[in-house]
Scaffold this active site. Structure first.
Site, PDB file in Angstrom:
ATOM      1  N   HIS A 189       0.873  -1.184   0.000  1.00  0.00           N
ATOM      2  CA  HIS A 189       0.000   0.000   0.000  1.00  0.00           C
ATOM      3  C   HIS A 189       0.908   1.233   0.000  1.00  0.00           C
ATOM      4  O   HIS A 189       2.026   1.188   0.533  1.00  0.00           O
ATOM      5  CB  HIS A 189      -0.844  -0.041   1.274  1.00  0.00           C
ATOM      6  CG  HIS A 189      -1.921   0.981   1.361  1.00  0.00           C
ATOM      7  ND1 HIS A 189      -1.672   2.295   1.703  1.00  0.00           N
ATOM      8  CD2 HIS A 189      -3.258   0.895   1.174  1.00  0.00           C
ATOM      9  CE1 HIS A 189      -2.816   2.962   1.720  1.00  0.00           C
ATOM     10  NE2 HIS A 189      -3.796   2.134   1.412  1.00  0.00           N
ATOM     11  N   ASP A 231       3.411  -4.005   7.940  1.00  0.00           N
ATOM     12  CA  ASP A 231       2.166  -3.268   7.749  1.00  0.00           C
ATOM     13  C   ASP A 231       1.017  -4.252   7.979  1.00  0.00           C
ATOM     14  O   ASP A 231       0.703  -5.076   7.121  1.00  0.00           O
ATOM     15  CB  ASP A 231       2.144  -2.696   6.323  1.00  0.00           C
ATOM     16  CG  ASP A 231       0.787  -2.095   5.969  1.00  0.00           C
ATOM     17  OD1 ASP A 231      -0.108  -2.069   6.847  1.00  0.00           O
ATOM     18  OD2 ASP A 231       0.627  -1.657   4.814  1.00  0.00           O
TER      19      ASP A 231
HETATM   20  N1  PLP Z   1      -1.715  -0.687   4.579  1.00  0.00           N
HETATM   21  C1  PLP Z   1      -2.650  -1.414   3.974  1.00  0.00           C
HETATM   22  C2  PLP Z   1      -2.317  -2.794   3.501  1.00  0.00           C
HETATM   23  C3  PLP Z   1      -3.926  -0.879   3.779  1.00  0.00           C
HETATM   24  O1  PLP Z   1      -4.871  -1.595   3.165  1.00  0.00           O
HETATM   25  C4  PLP Z   1      -4.196   0.426   4.251  1.00  0.00           C
HETATM   26  C5  PLP Z   1      -5.515   1.047   4.033  1.00  0.00           C
HETATM   27  O2  PLP Z   1      -6.262   0.683   3.160  1.00  0.00           O
HETATM   28  C6  PLP Z   1      -3.185   1.119   4.891  1.00  0.00           C
HETATM   29  C7  PLP Z   1      -1.947   0.537   5.057  1.00  0.00           C
HETATM   30  C8  PLP Z   1      -3.388   2.509   5.400  1.00  0.00           C
HETATM   31  O3  PLP Z   1      -4.374   2.537   6.371  1.00  0.00           O
HETATM   32  P1  PLP Z   1      -4.856   3.970   6.926  1.00  0.00           P
HETATM   33  O4  PLP Z   1      -5.398   4.710   5.745  1.00  0.00           O
HETATM   34  O5  PLP Z   1      -5.905   3.623   7.917  1.00  0.00           O
HETATM   35  O6  PLP Z   1      -3.669   4.601   7.515  1.00  0.00           O
END
Ligand code: PLP
Length: 414
Positions: free
Chosen positions: A124, A201
């Site tokens: 992400h 993550d």
């Molecule tokens: N990492 C992954 C794999 C995600 O799916 C997401 C959000 O969709 C995030 C990080 C980031 O999450 P946030 O927007 O709540 O910080």
């Protein structure tokens, strides 16, 4: 979980009673934000009605109560991650802020020119952009490990990419697009063999799989409240306390100090050193209630449920002509199903489904490098959680079939 179990759980989620566009809501966007059970809504409400005050600095009863609840929430997060010492838990706004905290507090002080940060193509953006910013500042290099031939990140290549110059390895636990649970132990061992920090993550794993940070070999683990049925505006970073306590602050202000003079300050112990300003108290309490709820339902049972739904959805979508799905098949595949209808933009598919009360996401899912690796600009994505039923998946697949028929004349006209 049986149909009966799911029906019982659904009664905990008031929003699922809603109708959208005159149809019963079919909520298939839990990977973006999960819905909250009434237990969470009530916990936040109770706190606001009965106990609200600022934490840590008040001598009065409400402040002491709020502090106890807030610190109780921290201990709850530590238990959820099987982390032991709650001093390793820092409340953040979300997973994104948690990863940025590591990049700033650890990365800016430990990385030198030519050092390497190993990530994968399937991260992400929250687990890419903080490293890009860090690399640009420190003259470091970000190395991205590609997908293998089976639509999973190439595990051997990931382990092999970790070398003498590697200072940070950062990857996902469950992918928000491929939907798979990534085996991490060998990655952790390879990172530790060269003295690198292993950052996980966990944004998509926390709602779906049991987590044990020590068994994973993680040095840092990040997740968001709103994906586990908790409120927005709250997330957590767990970091091994032995590492966390060696780091300088990320943000400065009240709460995170030991002593302040007009020209200098010294800083509090962990975890307060990393929580500048008034924290999201009610949200942390809501997060703790969400973790209670998750553990009551049983995260193993949720993972089994997600996987069964994904198998069903993939099998039913495979029966449709002109529909492509992405990601691997197998026991590591959780409840996330990206798909495209040939010749139709995913936003159009999502709008068509919305007209039938079905909520899915469309776009690049904050994973542009992965979209390129999959050879697409965007996909639609259905994602499931503990309240999703097989009947909803059937309704969704039937609607996808109708969307293909609906857009077919337009496709020919183009
Ligand atoms: N990492 C992954 C794999 C995600 O799916 C997401 C959000 O969709 C995030 C990080 C980031 O999450 P946030 O927007 O709540 O910080």
């Amino acid at each position: 979980m049986t149909d009966h179990d799911v029906a019982r759980l659904r009664r905990d989620f008031p929003i699922l009673e809603r109708r959208v566009n005159d149809r019963p809501l079919v909520y298939l966007d839990s990977a973006a934000s999960a819905q909250a059970p009434r237990q969470v809504l009530e916990a936040v409400d109770r706190y606001r009605r009965r106990h609200h005050a600022n934490v840590h600095r008040g001598a009065h009863t409400l402040s002491a109560e709020a502090t106890e609840m807030y610190e109780g929430a921290r201990a709850r997060v530590a238990r959820f991650l099987r982390a032991g010492d709650p001093r390793g838990v820092v409340f953040t706004r979300n997973a994104t802020e948690a990863i940025n905290l590591v990049a700033h507090a650890y990365g800016r002080h430990r990385l030198r020119e030519g050092d390497e940060i190993v990530v994968t193509v399937a991260e992400h953006h929250a687990n890419l952009v903080p490293w890009h910013l860090l690399a640009a500042e420190r003259g470091a290099i970000v190395r991205g490990v590609p997908l293998g031939s089976d639509s999973r990140v190439d595990h051997d290549a990931l382990v092999a990419a970790i070398g003498e110059r590697t200072k940070i390895v950062a990857t996902y636990h469950v992918s928000n697009v491929l939907g798979n649970l990534q085996p991490l132990r060998a990655v952790a061992d390879a990172a530790h063999a060269v003295g690198a920090l292993f950052v996980v993550d966990g944004a998509q794993a926390a709602p779906h799989v049991p987590i044990d940070v020590a068994a994973l070999g993680a040095d840092a683990y990040a997740f968001s409240g709103h994906k586990v049925g908790g409120p927005t505006g709250i997330g957590a970073l767990w970091m091994r306390p032995e590492v966390l306590e060696t780091l300088p602050p990320f943000l400065g202000g009240g709460e995170m100090i030991r002593r302040v003079e007009v020209d200098r300050s010294s800083y509090a112990d962990i975890p307060m050193r990393f929580e500048a300003g008034t924290p999201a108290i009610g949200e942390a309490i809501g997060l703790a209630a969400a973790l209670d709820y998750l553990d009551d339902v049983g995260v193993e049972a949720i993972w089994d449920h997600d996987r069964a739904l994904a198998r069903h959805a993939l099998a039913r979508l495979a029966e449709l002509d002109g529909v492509t799905t992405y990601g691997p098949e197998g026991p590591d595949r959780g409840g996330i199903v990206p798909f495209n209808v040939d010749g139709v933009h995913p936003h159009d598919v999502a709008s068509f489904l919305d007209a039938e009360g079905i909520a899915v996401r469309a776009g690049h899912h904050c994973a542009q490098p992965l979209m390129h690796a999959l050879g697409v600009d965007a996909t639609a994505r259905a994602s499931f959680w503990l309240y999703t039923t097989e009947a909803e998946i059937d309704a969704f697949v039937d609607a996808v079939a109708r969307s293909r028929a609906f857009f077919a004349p337009l496709r020919t006209a183009l």
